[in-house]
Design an enzyme around this catalytic site. Structure first.
Site, PDB file in Angstrom:
ATOM      1  N   ASP A 240       0.848  -1.194   0.000  1.00  0.00           N
ATOM      2  CA  ASP A 240       0.000   0.000   0.000  1.00  0.00           C
ATOM      3  C   ASP A 240       0.886   1.246   0.000  1.00  0.00           C
ATOM      4  O   ASP A 240       2.113   1.160   0.118  1.00  0.00           O
ATOM      5  CB  ASP A 240      -0.890  -0.049   1.246  1.00  0.00           C
ATOM      6  CG  ASP A 240      -2.016   0.961   1.222  1.00  0.00           C
ATOM      7  OD1 ASP A 240      -2.269   1.565   0.161  1.00  0.00           O
ATOM      8  OD2 ASP A 240      -2.655   1.154   2.275  1.00  0.00           O
ATOM      9  N   GLU A 243       2.534   5.112  -4.116  1.00  0.00           N
ATOM     10  CA  GLU A 243       2.531   6.037  -5.263  1.00  0.00           C
ATOM     11  C   GLU A 243       3.876   6.771  -5.444  1.00  0.00           C
ATOM     12  O   GLU A 243       4.099   7.210  -6.597  1.00  0.00           O
ATOM     13  CB  GLU A 243       1.391   7.063  -5.098  1.00  0.00           C
ATOM     14  CG  GLU A 243      -0.003   6.467  -5.210  1.00  0.00           C
ATOM     15  CD  GLU A 243      -0.396   5.629  -3.998  1.00  0.00           C
ATOM     16  OE1 GLU A 243      -1.139   4.654  -4.178  1.00  0.00           O
ATOM     17  OE2 GLU A 243       0.070   5.934  -2.885  1.00  0.00           O
ATOM     18  N   ASP A 380      -9.318   3.782  -1.605  1.00  0.00           N
ATOM     19  CA  ASP A 380     -10.131   4.196  -0.460  1.00  0.00           C
ATOM     20  C   ASP A 380     -11.467   4.779  -0.913  1.00  0.00           C
ATOM     21  O   ASP A 380     -11.655   5.999  -0.990  1.00  0.00           O
ATOM     22  CB  ASP A 380      -9.362   5.221   0.380  1.00  0.00           C
ATOM     23  CG  ASP A 380      -8.101   4.624   0.983  1.00  0.00           C
ATOM     24  OD1 ASP A 380      -8.006   3.391   1.041  1.00  0.00           O
ATOM     25  OD2 ASP A 380      -7.209   5.387   1.385  1.00  0.00           O
TER      26      ASP A 380
END
Length: 702
Positions: A240, A243, A380
Site C-alpha cells: 500500500d 505512489e 479508499d
C-alpha cells in the site's frame, strides 16, 4: 495522469494509477487501441474527432493496435506490457480485512464467526495495526506478539485458510531498527537532490523510501521480506501507500528541531488516526534549500507546463520530490509513475523465491504492466451508493488495461455502511475478480455476519462464486494467455450490438452475466440480455432473446442478484464450501444450457393409439405441422416407432410425446423430421431441451 494518494471516493481527480491507453469501439463493433508508452506526467484531451497527449517529458513511444475486436486489442496490448499473472487459486476466495483490529484474539474471533455463520472465508488480512510502531517487518510485542501471531497463522493454515499482511514502502528513520540500519548500509534508499536519503513522513513518522530501480534496493527488499517471512509465515503481501504516498511535500526535508522526534507517536494526530488528515511534522523546502537548486532542477520541481495534479498542486505534492534521484541516475520527475510498479516487480520476484509458489500481491499504485505481477484494488472508496456504482466501472476499467485481478472494498472503506448497502454490495462484489470486505479505522464494523440479511446475501452470492471457481479460474487462465479481462463489459463480448455500448451496471464474470441492484430501496430492475437464451443459475428461469437482444425485468429482493448463463454454453461447476481447498476436491459438474430451439413438430393422430406390432413398431396416421418464425408448414404423415422400451401416448391436444423406458437411445433410423426447414429439431433420435425443464424427442417419419 500522475499517481497520487487521493481518496478514490473523490471524483474528477487523478488517483493511484496511470494507464495511457485508449480503446475505441465504433458503432459497428470494430475496435482499435492507442498506447502511449510514457511514464511522465501527462494530460489527455479527447474531443469528438481528436485525441491529444500533453506530456511533460520522456519518450514519444506510440503504438496503434489494430484489433479489429476488443479482445484482439487487449491481446495486442498485453503482448507489449506483459500478460497478466495467473494467481493462486486460494486468492480467488473471499477476503476479510479492517483497519482497526486490536489484537490477535479479535482476528481469531472474526474467523470463527464467519465459520459459525456458514459464510465462506479464505483469507484473513491485517492492516498496519499489527506492526510495532508502524515499522515494516515487525510485530506489535503486546497485541500481535510473535508467539500469538505464529499460533494464529498456524491455525489458519490447518483450517486451509491464509494470512495476508500490509507492508508500506516507507522505512522508519530509527537507528537500531534493522530495516533502517541495513537500508542505509546497502545504500538502498532514494536520494534527494543533495545526495542524502530522501526524507519523508508516513505512518511511523520520518521515513526513507527504498529504491526499487536499483539492484541494491531490490536485494535489500528481498532480504527484509525473507526475514519477515521467518518471523511470521505470511501467504501473500499487500503493498500500500506506494505512489509513493508522503504526508509532507518537499524536495528536501529535515527533522524538526523542536517538538516531534523520529520515534514519537505524536507524529500521528488524533484526526490522522481516524484516517482523515495527516499533518507534516518535517521542515521542508526552506529558502536556503531551494536556493541550492540548479535552474534545471527548478524546472523539474515546477515545470513550465502544469498538469492538473490533485486539482492544481505541484507534481511533488504528498509524494517523493520530483528532483529526487535513483541509483541509476533516473529522476523521480521521470520515474514517479513507476514507483509502485517497480515495488510490485521486486516483491513478486522475492516471494517467488521465498515461497516457491506463484505469488499473491495486492498493490494500490499501478502502471502499464502491473497486472503481470500484482492484483489491484481500487483504493479508499466510501460506504455510499454512488461508490457502489462507481466500483463497477473502475473494476471493469482496470481489466481493460491489463489488470484483470481487481476489485473494490466491499461495503465501502470510509464511513459507516448500512445493512441494505452492505447486503447489496456483497451481492455484487462477490462477482468482482478480487473480493474483499475492508473498512477504515473508526468506522463501524461491517463483517458480513453482523446482520442476518447481509449474512444471507453473502452466503448466497459467495457460495455461487465458489461453485463457479472452475469457470473463474479458467477465465484467469485465458487472461494469462491472451490478456482478456475476467470481468468484462457487455460490449467487450458483444461489440456488434450497439445496445451494449453504454451499459455500465452489468458485466460478464467470465462468461456469466451479472445484474445487481445498485440503488437504495429498489427490489426490481431492468437488465439487458444480448441475443440468445439466458438461464438463471439460481432458479433455472429463462429469458429468451433469441431473435435479438432485449431488456427484461428482474425481481431481485434483498440478498438476490441476477446471474445468468447463455444457452449454447457449458459451465464447469463444483460444490460450494467454506474454503477453496474443499471446493477443489469436490465433484465436478458440467452444466449444459442449450440454445433456443423451435417447437418440435406436432403430430395430430387421426386414428386411435394403436398397440405395438413387434415387427413394424408403433404406427399411426396423421398430420405433422411445425410453426416457424414466418410460416406454418403442414404435411400428411405416418409415424412409426420401435416398440422396445417405449410407449406412444396421446394427450388432450393430440400431440404425441415420448415416454422413455430403459432404452434411452432416440428413434432410428435418422431421417428428416417434419416438413419444416425452419425448425432446429431436424435430426431424429436426439434429445433436446425445449424450455429448460422438459425433455422431448424428435420422431422419424416414413
Amino acid at each position: 495522469m500522475w499517481n497520487h494518494d487521493t481518496l478514490s471516493a473523490n471524483a474528477d481527480t487523478n488517483l493511484y494509477g496511470s494507464h495511457p491507453f485508449v480503446l475505441e469501439v465504433r458503432p459497428d463493433g470494430s475496435s482499435h487501441g492507442i498506447l502511449m508508452l510514457n511514464s511522465n506526467a501527462m494530460e489527455v484531451g479527447l474531443t469528438e474527432d481528436t485525441l491529444s497527449w500533453r506530456m511533460t517529458g520522456g519518450i514519444i513511444d506510440v503504438y496503434v493496435l489494430m484489433g479489429p475486436t476488443p479482445s484482439q486489442v487487449l491481446q495486442q496490448l498485453t503482448a507489449i506490457i506483459g500478460r497478466p499473472a495467473l494467481p493462486p487459486l486460494w486468492s480467488l476466495g473471499f477476503h476479510q480485512c479492517k483497519w482497526g483490529y486490536k489484537h490477535v484474539e479479535e482476528l481469531a474471533d472474526v474467523v470463527a464467526k464467519y465459520k459459525a455463520a456458514d459464510i465462506p472465508l479464505e483469507v484473513m488480512w491485517t492492516d498496519i495495526d499489527y506492526m510495532d510502531g508502524y515499522r515494516d517487518f515487525s510485530l506489535d510485542p503486546n497485541n500481535f506478539s510473535k508467539g500469538k501471531m505464529q499460533a494464529f497463522v498456524k491455525q489458519l493454515h490447518s483450517s486451509k485458510q491464509y494470512w495476508v499482511p500490509i507492508v508500506d514502502p516507507g522505512i522508519k528513520v530509527d537507528p537500531g531498527y534493522p530495516a533502517y540500519d541495513e537500508g542505509l548500509a546497502a545504500k538502498a534508499f532514494v536520494n534527494d537532490f543533495t545526495g542524502k536519503p530522501y526524507l519523508g513522513q508516513v505512518w511511523p513518522g520520518a521515513t526513507h523510501f527504498p529504491d526499487f530501480l536499483s539492484k541494491a534496493g531490490v536485494k535489500y527488499w528481498a532480504d527484509q521480506l525473507q526475514a519477515f517471512h521467518q518471523l511470521a509465515t505470511f501467504d501473500g503481501l499487500w503493498i500500500d501507500m506506494n505512489e509513493a504516498s508522503n504526508f509532507c511535500t518537499g524536495d528536501v526535508c529535515h527533522m524538526p528541531t523542536q517538538g516531534a522526534t523520529a520515534n514519537a507517536s505524536a507524529w500521528l494526530t488524533t484526526s490522522s488516526c481516524a484516517g482523515s488528515s495527516n499533518d507534516c511534522q518535517l521542515t521542508c523546502d526552506t529558502p536556503e534549500d531551494l536556493a541550492k537548486l540548479t535552474p534545471q532542477q527548478q524546472l523539474y520541481r515546477d515545470p513550465p507546463y502544469r498538469i492538473n495534479n490533485a486539482k492544481g498542486q505541484l507534481l511533488g505534492h504528498n509524494t517523493i520530490g520530483t528532483t529526487a534521484t535513483h541509483a541509476d541516475g533516473s529522476l523521480e520527475y521521470n520515474a514517479h509513475n513507476l514507483y509502485g510498479l517497480s515495488e510490485a516487480v521486486a516483491t513478486h520476484s522475492a516471494l517467488e523465491k521465498i515461497t516457491g509458489k506463484r505469488p499473491f500481491i495486492l498493490s494500490r499504485s499501478s502502471f502499464l504492466g502491473t497486472g503481470a505481477v500484482s492484483a489491484h484494488w481500487t483504493g479508499d472508496n466510501a460506504a455510499t451508493w454512488a461508490d457502489l456504482r462507481w466500483s463497477i466501472t473502475t473494476t471493469l476499467g482496470m481489466g481493460l488495461v491489463g489488470v484483470p485481478f481487481v476489485g473494490a472494498d466491499i461495503c465501502g472503506f470510509l464511513g459507516n455502511t448500512t445493512e441494505e448497502l452492505c447486503g447489496r454490495w456483497v451481492s455484487a462484489g462477490a462477482f468482482y475478480p478480487f473480493a474483499r470486505d475492508h473498512n477504515t479505522l473508526g468506522a463501524a464494523p461491517q463483517e458480513l455476519y453482523l446482520w442476518e440479511s447481509v449474512a444471507d446475501a453473502g452466503r448466497r452470492a459467495i457460495k455461487m462464486r465458489y461453485q463457479l471457481l472452475p469457470h473463474l479460474y479458467t477465465a484467469f487462465h485465458q487472461a494469462n494467455k491472451l490478456g482478456t479481462p475476467v470481468a468484462r463489459p457487455l460490449w467487450f463480448a458483444y461489440p456488434q450490438d450497439p445496445a451494449t455500448h453504454a451499459i455500465d451496471d452489468q458485466w460478464l464474470f467470465g462468461d456469466v452475466l451479472v445484474t445487481p441492484i445498485l440503488d437504495e430501496g429498489q427490489t426490481k430492475r431492468e437488465g439487458y440480455f444480448p441475443k440468445g437464451k439466458w438461464y438463471s443459475l439460481f432458479d433455472n428461469t429463462t429469458i429468451d432473446a433469441h431473435d435479438e437482444g432485449k431488456s427484461a425485468a428482474l425481481d431481485l429482493p434483498m440478498g438476490h442478484v441476477g446471474v445468468h448463463m447463455l444457452g449454447g454454453t457449458i459451465l464447469p461447476l463444483q460444490q460450494a464450501a467454506l474454503v477453496t481447498a474443499d471446493v477443489r476436491t469436490s465433484d465436478l459438474t458440467l452444466l449444459v444450457a442449450l440454445p433456443h430451439l423451435e417447437p418440435l413438430p406436432a403430430f395430430a393422430a387421426t386414428s386411435e393409439t394403436p398397440s405395438c406390432n413387434q415387427q413394424t413398431g408403433f404406427r399411426a396416421d396423421g398430420s405433422m405441422s411445425q410453426q416457424s418464425s414466418t410460416e406454418k408448414v403442414s404435411a400428411q404423415a405416418q409415424l412409426t416407432l420401435p416398440c422396445a422400451g417405449r410407449k406412444l401416448l396421446t394427450r388432450s391436444d393430440s400431440q404425441p410425446v415420448m415416454q422413455q423406458g430403459r432404452d434411452v437411445e432416440g428413434a432410428s433410423p435418422v431421417q428428416k423430421c417434419g416438413g419444416s426447414e425452419a425448425g432446429r429439431a431436424t435430426a431424429c433420435g436426439h434429445i433436446y431441451m425445449d424450455d429448460g425443464h422438459q425433455l422431448q424427442v424428435t420422431l422419424p417419419l416414413q
